[in-house]
Design a protein around this motif. Structure first.
Motif, short mmCIF file in Angstrom:
data_model
loop_
_atom_site.label_atom_id
_atom_site.label_comp_id
_atom_site.label_asym_id
_atom_site.label_seq_id
_atom_site.Cartn_x
_atom_site.Cartn_y
_atom_site.Cartn_z
N GLY A 42 0.82 -1.21 0.00
CA GLY A 42 0.00 0.00 0.00
C GLY A 42 0.85 1.26 0.00
N GLY A 43 1.92 1.24 0.79
CA GLY A 43 2.83 2.40 0.84
C GLY A 43 3.54 2.62 -0.48
N VAL A 44 4.01 1.53 -1.09
CA VAL A 44 4.67 1.64 -2.40
C VAL A 44 3.69 2.18 -3.43
CG1 VAL A 44 5.65 0.30 -4.31
CG2 VAL A 44 6.40 -0.14 -1.97
N THR A 45 2.50 1.60 -3.48
CA THR A 45 1.48 2.01 -4.46
C THR A 45 1.11 3.47 -4.26
OG1 THR A 45 0.63 -0.24 -4.51
CG2 THR A 45 -0.82 1.49 -5.36
N PHE A 46 0.88 3.89 -3.02
CA PHE A 46 0.51 5.28 -2.75
C PHE A 46 1.61 6.22 -3.23
CE2 PHE A 46 0.58 9.04 -0.01
CZ PHE A 46 -0.69 9.52 -0.23
N ASN A 47 2.87 5.86 -2.95
CA ASN A 47 3.98 6.70 -3.36
C ASN A 47 4.10 6.80 -4.88
OD1 ASN A 47 7.03 7.16 -4.02
ND2 ASN A 47 6.67 7.98 -1.94
N LEU A 48 3.89 5.67 -5.57
CA LEU A 48 4.00 5.68 -7.03
C LEU A 48 2.84 6.44 -7.68
CD1 LEU A 48 5.25 2.04 -7.69
CD2 LEU A 48 6.58 4.18 -7.83
N THR A 66 0.99 8.94 -6.28
CA THR A 66 1.04 10.38 -5.97
C THR A 66 2.35 11.03 -6.42
OG1 THR A 66 1.93 9.96 -3.76
CG2 THR A 66 -0.47 10.15 -3.97
N ARG A 67 3.36 10.22 -6.71
CA ARG A 67 4.69 10.70 -7.13
C ARG A 67 5.27 11.69 -6.13
NH1 ARG A 67 5.86 9.32 -12.59
NH2 ARG A 67 4.02 8.52 -13.62
N LEU A 68 5.06 11.38 -4.85
CA LEU A 68 5.64 12.22 -3.80
C LEU A 68 7.16 12.11 -3.85
CD1 LEU A 68 3.35 11.52 -0.71
CD2 LEU A 68 3.52 13.61 -2.02
N ASP A 69 7.81 13.23 -3.66
CA ASP A 69 9.27 13.25 -3.64
C ASP A 69 9.70 13.72 -2.25
OD1 ASP A 69 11.78 12.88 -4.70
OD2 ASP A 69 11.91 14.93 -5.51
N THR A 70 9.34 12.96 -1.26
CA THR A 70 9.60 13.33 0.13
C THR A 70 11.09 13.36 0.43
OG1 THR A 70 7.54 12.22 0.71
CG2 THR A 70 8.97 12.80 2.52
N PHE A 71 11.82 12.42 -0.09
CA PHE A 71 13.27 12.34 0.12
C PHE A 71 13.96 12.45 -1.24
CE2 PHE A 71 11.18 9.73 3.38
CZ PHE A 71 11.59 10.41 4.53
N PRO A 72 14.30 13.65 -1.68
CA PRO A 72 14.87 13.83 -3.01
C PRO A 72 16.16 13.04 -3.23
CG PRO A 72 14.33 15.96 -2.02
CD PRO A 72 14.12 14.91 -0.98
N TRP A 73 16.94 12.84 -2.20
CA TRP A 73 18.20 12.10 -2.32
C TRP A 73 17.99 10.63 -2.65
CZ3 TRP A 73 18.13 8.20 1.19
CH2 TRP A 73 17.33 8.37 2.32
N ALA A 74 16.78 10.08 -2.40
CA ALA A 74 16.52 8.66 -2.61
C ALA A 74 16.05 8.35 -4.03
CB ALA A 74 15.49 8.16 -1.61
N GLY A 75 15.59 9.33 -4.76
CA GLY A 75 15.08 9.09 -6.10
C GLY A 75 13.68 8.48 -6.05
N GLN A 76 13.11 8.22 -7.24
CA GLN A 76 11.73 7.71 -7.29
C GLN A 76 11.62 6.31 -6.71
OE1 GLN A 76 10.00 7.71 -11.19
NE2 GLN A 76 7.99 7.07 -10.44
N ILE A 77 12.54 5.41 -7.03
CA ILE A 77 12.49 4.03 -6.51
C ILE A 77 12.74 4.02 -5.00
CG2 ILE A 77 13.61 1.77 -6.57
CD1 ILE A 77 14.00 2.21 -9.58
N GLY A 78 13.70 4.83 -4.56
CA GLY A 78 14.00 4.92 -3.13
C GLY A 78 12.82 5.44 -2.34
#
Length: 168
Positions: free
Chosen positions: A68-74, A76-88
């Motif tokens: 659920g967390g992965v799906t929500f992030n993908l 909404t395309r949230l970039d909460t941690f820019p250093w981690a990138g999209q997959i991170g």
């Protein structure tokens, strides 16, 4: 199967009630110091039930929370941690979702197990811990009715009947 549970103040009362039941041909069990314990008789431990329920819920909620967390992030395309990138960010979202699932299993699973799993077992365990004795009769409805009238003579602190409705 029906059960009748009488809570008696001391060992002498419990033994007298047991003997009176035995004279009438009614089999009974005494629980208390020097007799069967709650665990030996099979009274469920509410804490153990809560633990089992929490583990069962964690089995489903942690993976569900991760996905659920992965799906929500993908989505909404949230970039909460820019250093981690999209997959991170997606993986971090999944880990946070799994953590939320774990918390949910502890709170909901444990609470449900304590409330629904214990029934009257906890008060009976507390009375046994206080040094009181339980006389338990198992049998048909007519047998437990007959035992009820006999046990009332001993003025039990509590006299409760139960019907086991579980299908085995």
């Amino acid at each position: 199967m029906n059960y009748l549970v009488a809570v008696l103040q001391d060992r002498i009362q419990a033994e007298a009630a047991y003997v009176a039941l035995e004279k009438e041909g009614i089999e009974a069990t005494i629980l208390g110091r020097g007799y069967k314990s709650a665990d030996e008789f099979g009274l469920i431990d509410p804490n153990e039930q809560a633990k089992k329920q929490a583990q069962l819920m964690a089995f489903w909620l942690v993976p569900f929370g991760f996905f659920g967390g992965v799906t929500f992030n993908l989505i909404t395309r949230l970039d909460t941690f820019p250093w981690a990138g999209q997959i991170g960010n997606a993986i971090i979202g999944g880990v946070l979702g799994a953590g939320a699932g774990a918390m949910g299993s502890v709170f909901a699973g444990g609470g449900v197990g304590l409330v629904l799993g214990s029934g009257d077992a906890l008060p009976y365990r507390n009375r046994l811990n206080a040094g009181k004795y339980l006389v338990v009769v198992q049998g048909s409805e007519s047998l437990t009715r007959q035992a009820t009238s006999l046990l009332r003579q001993f003025k039990p602190e509590n006299l409760q009947g139960y019907a086991d409705t579980t299908i085995r």
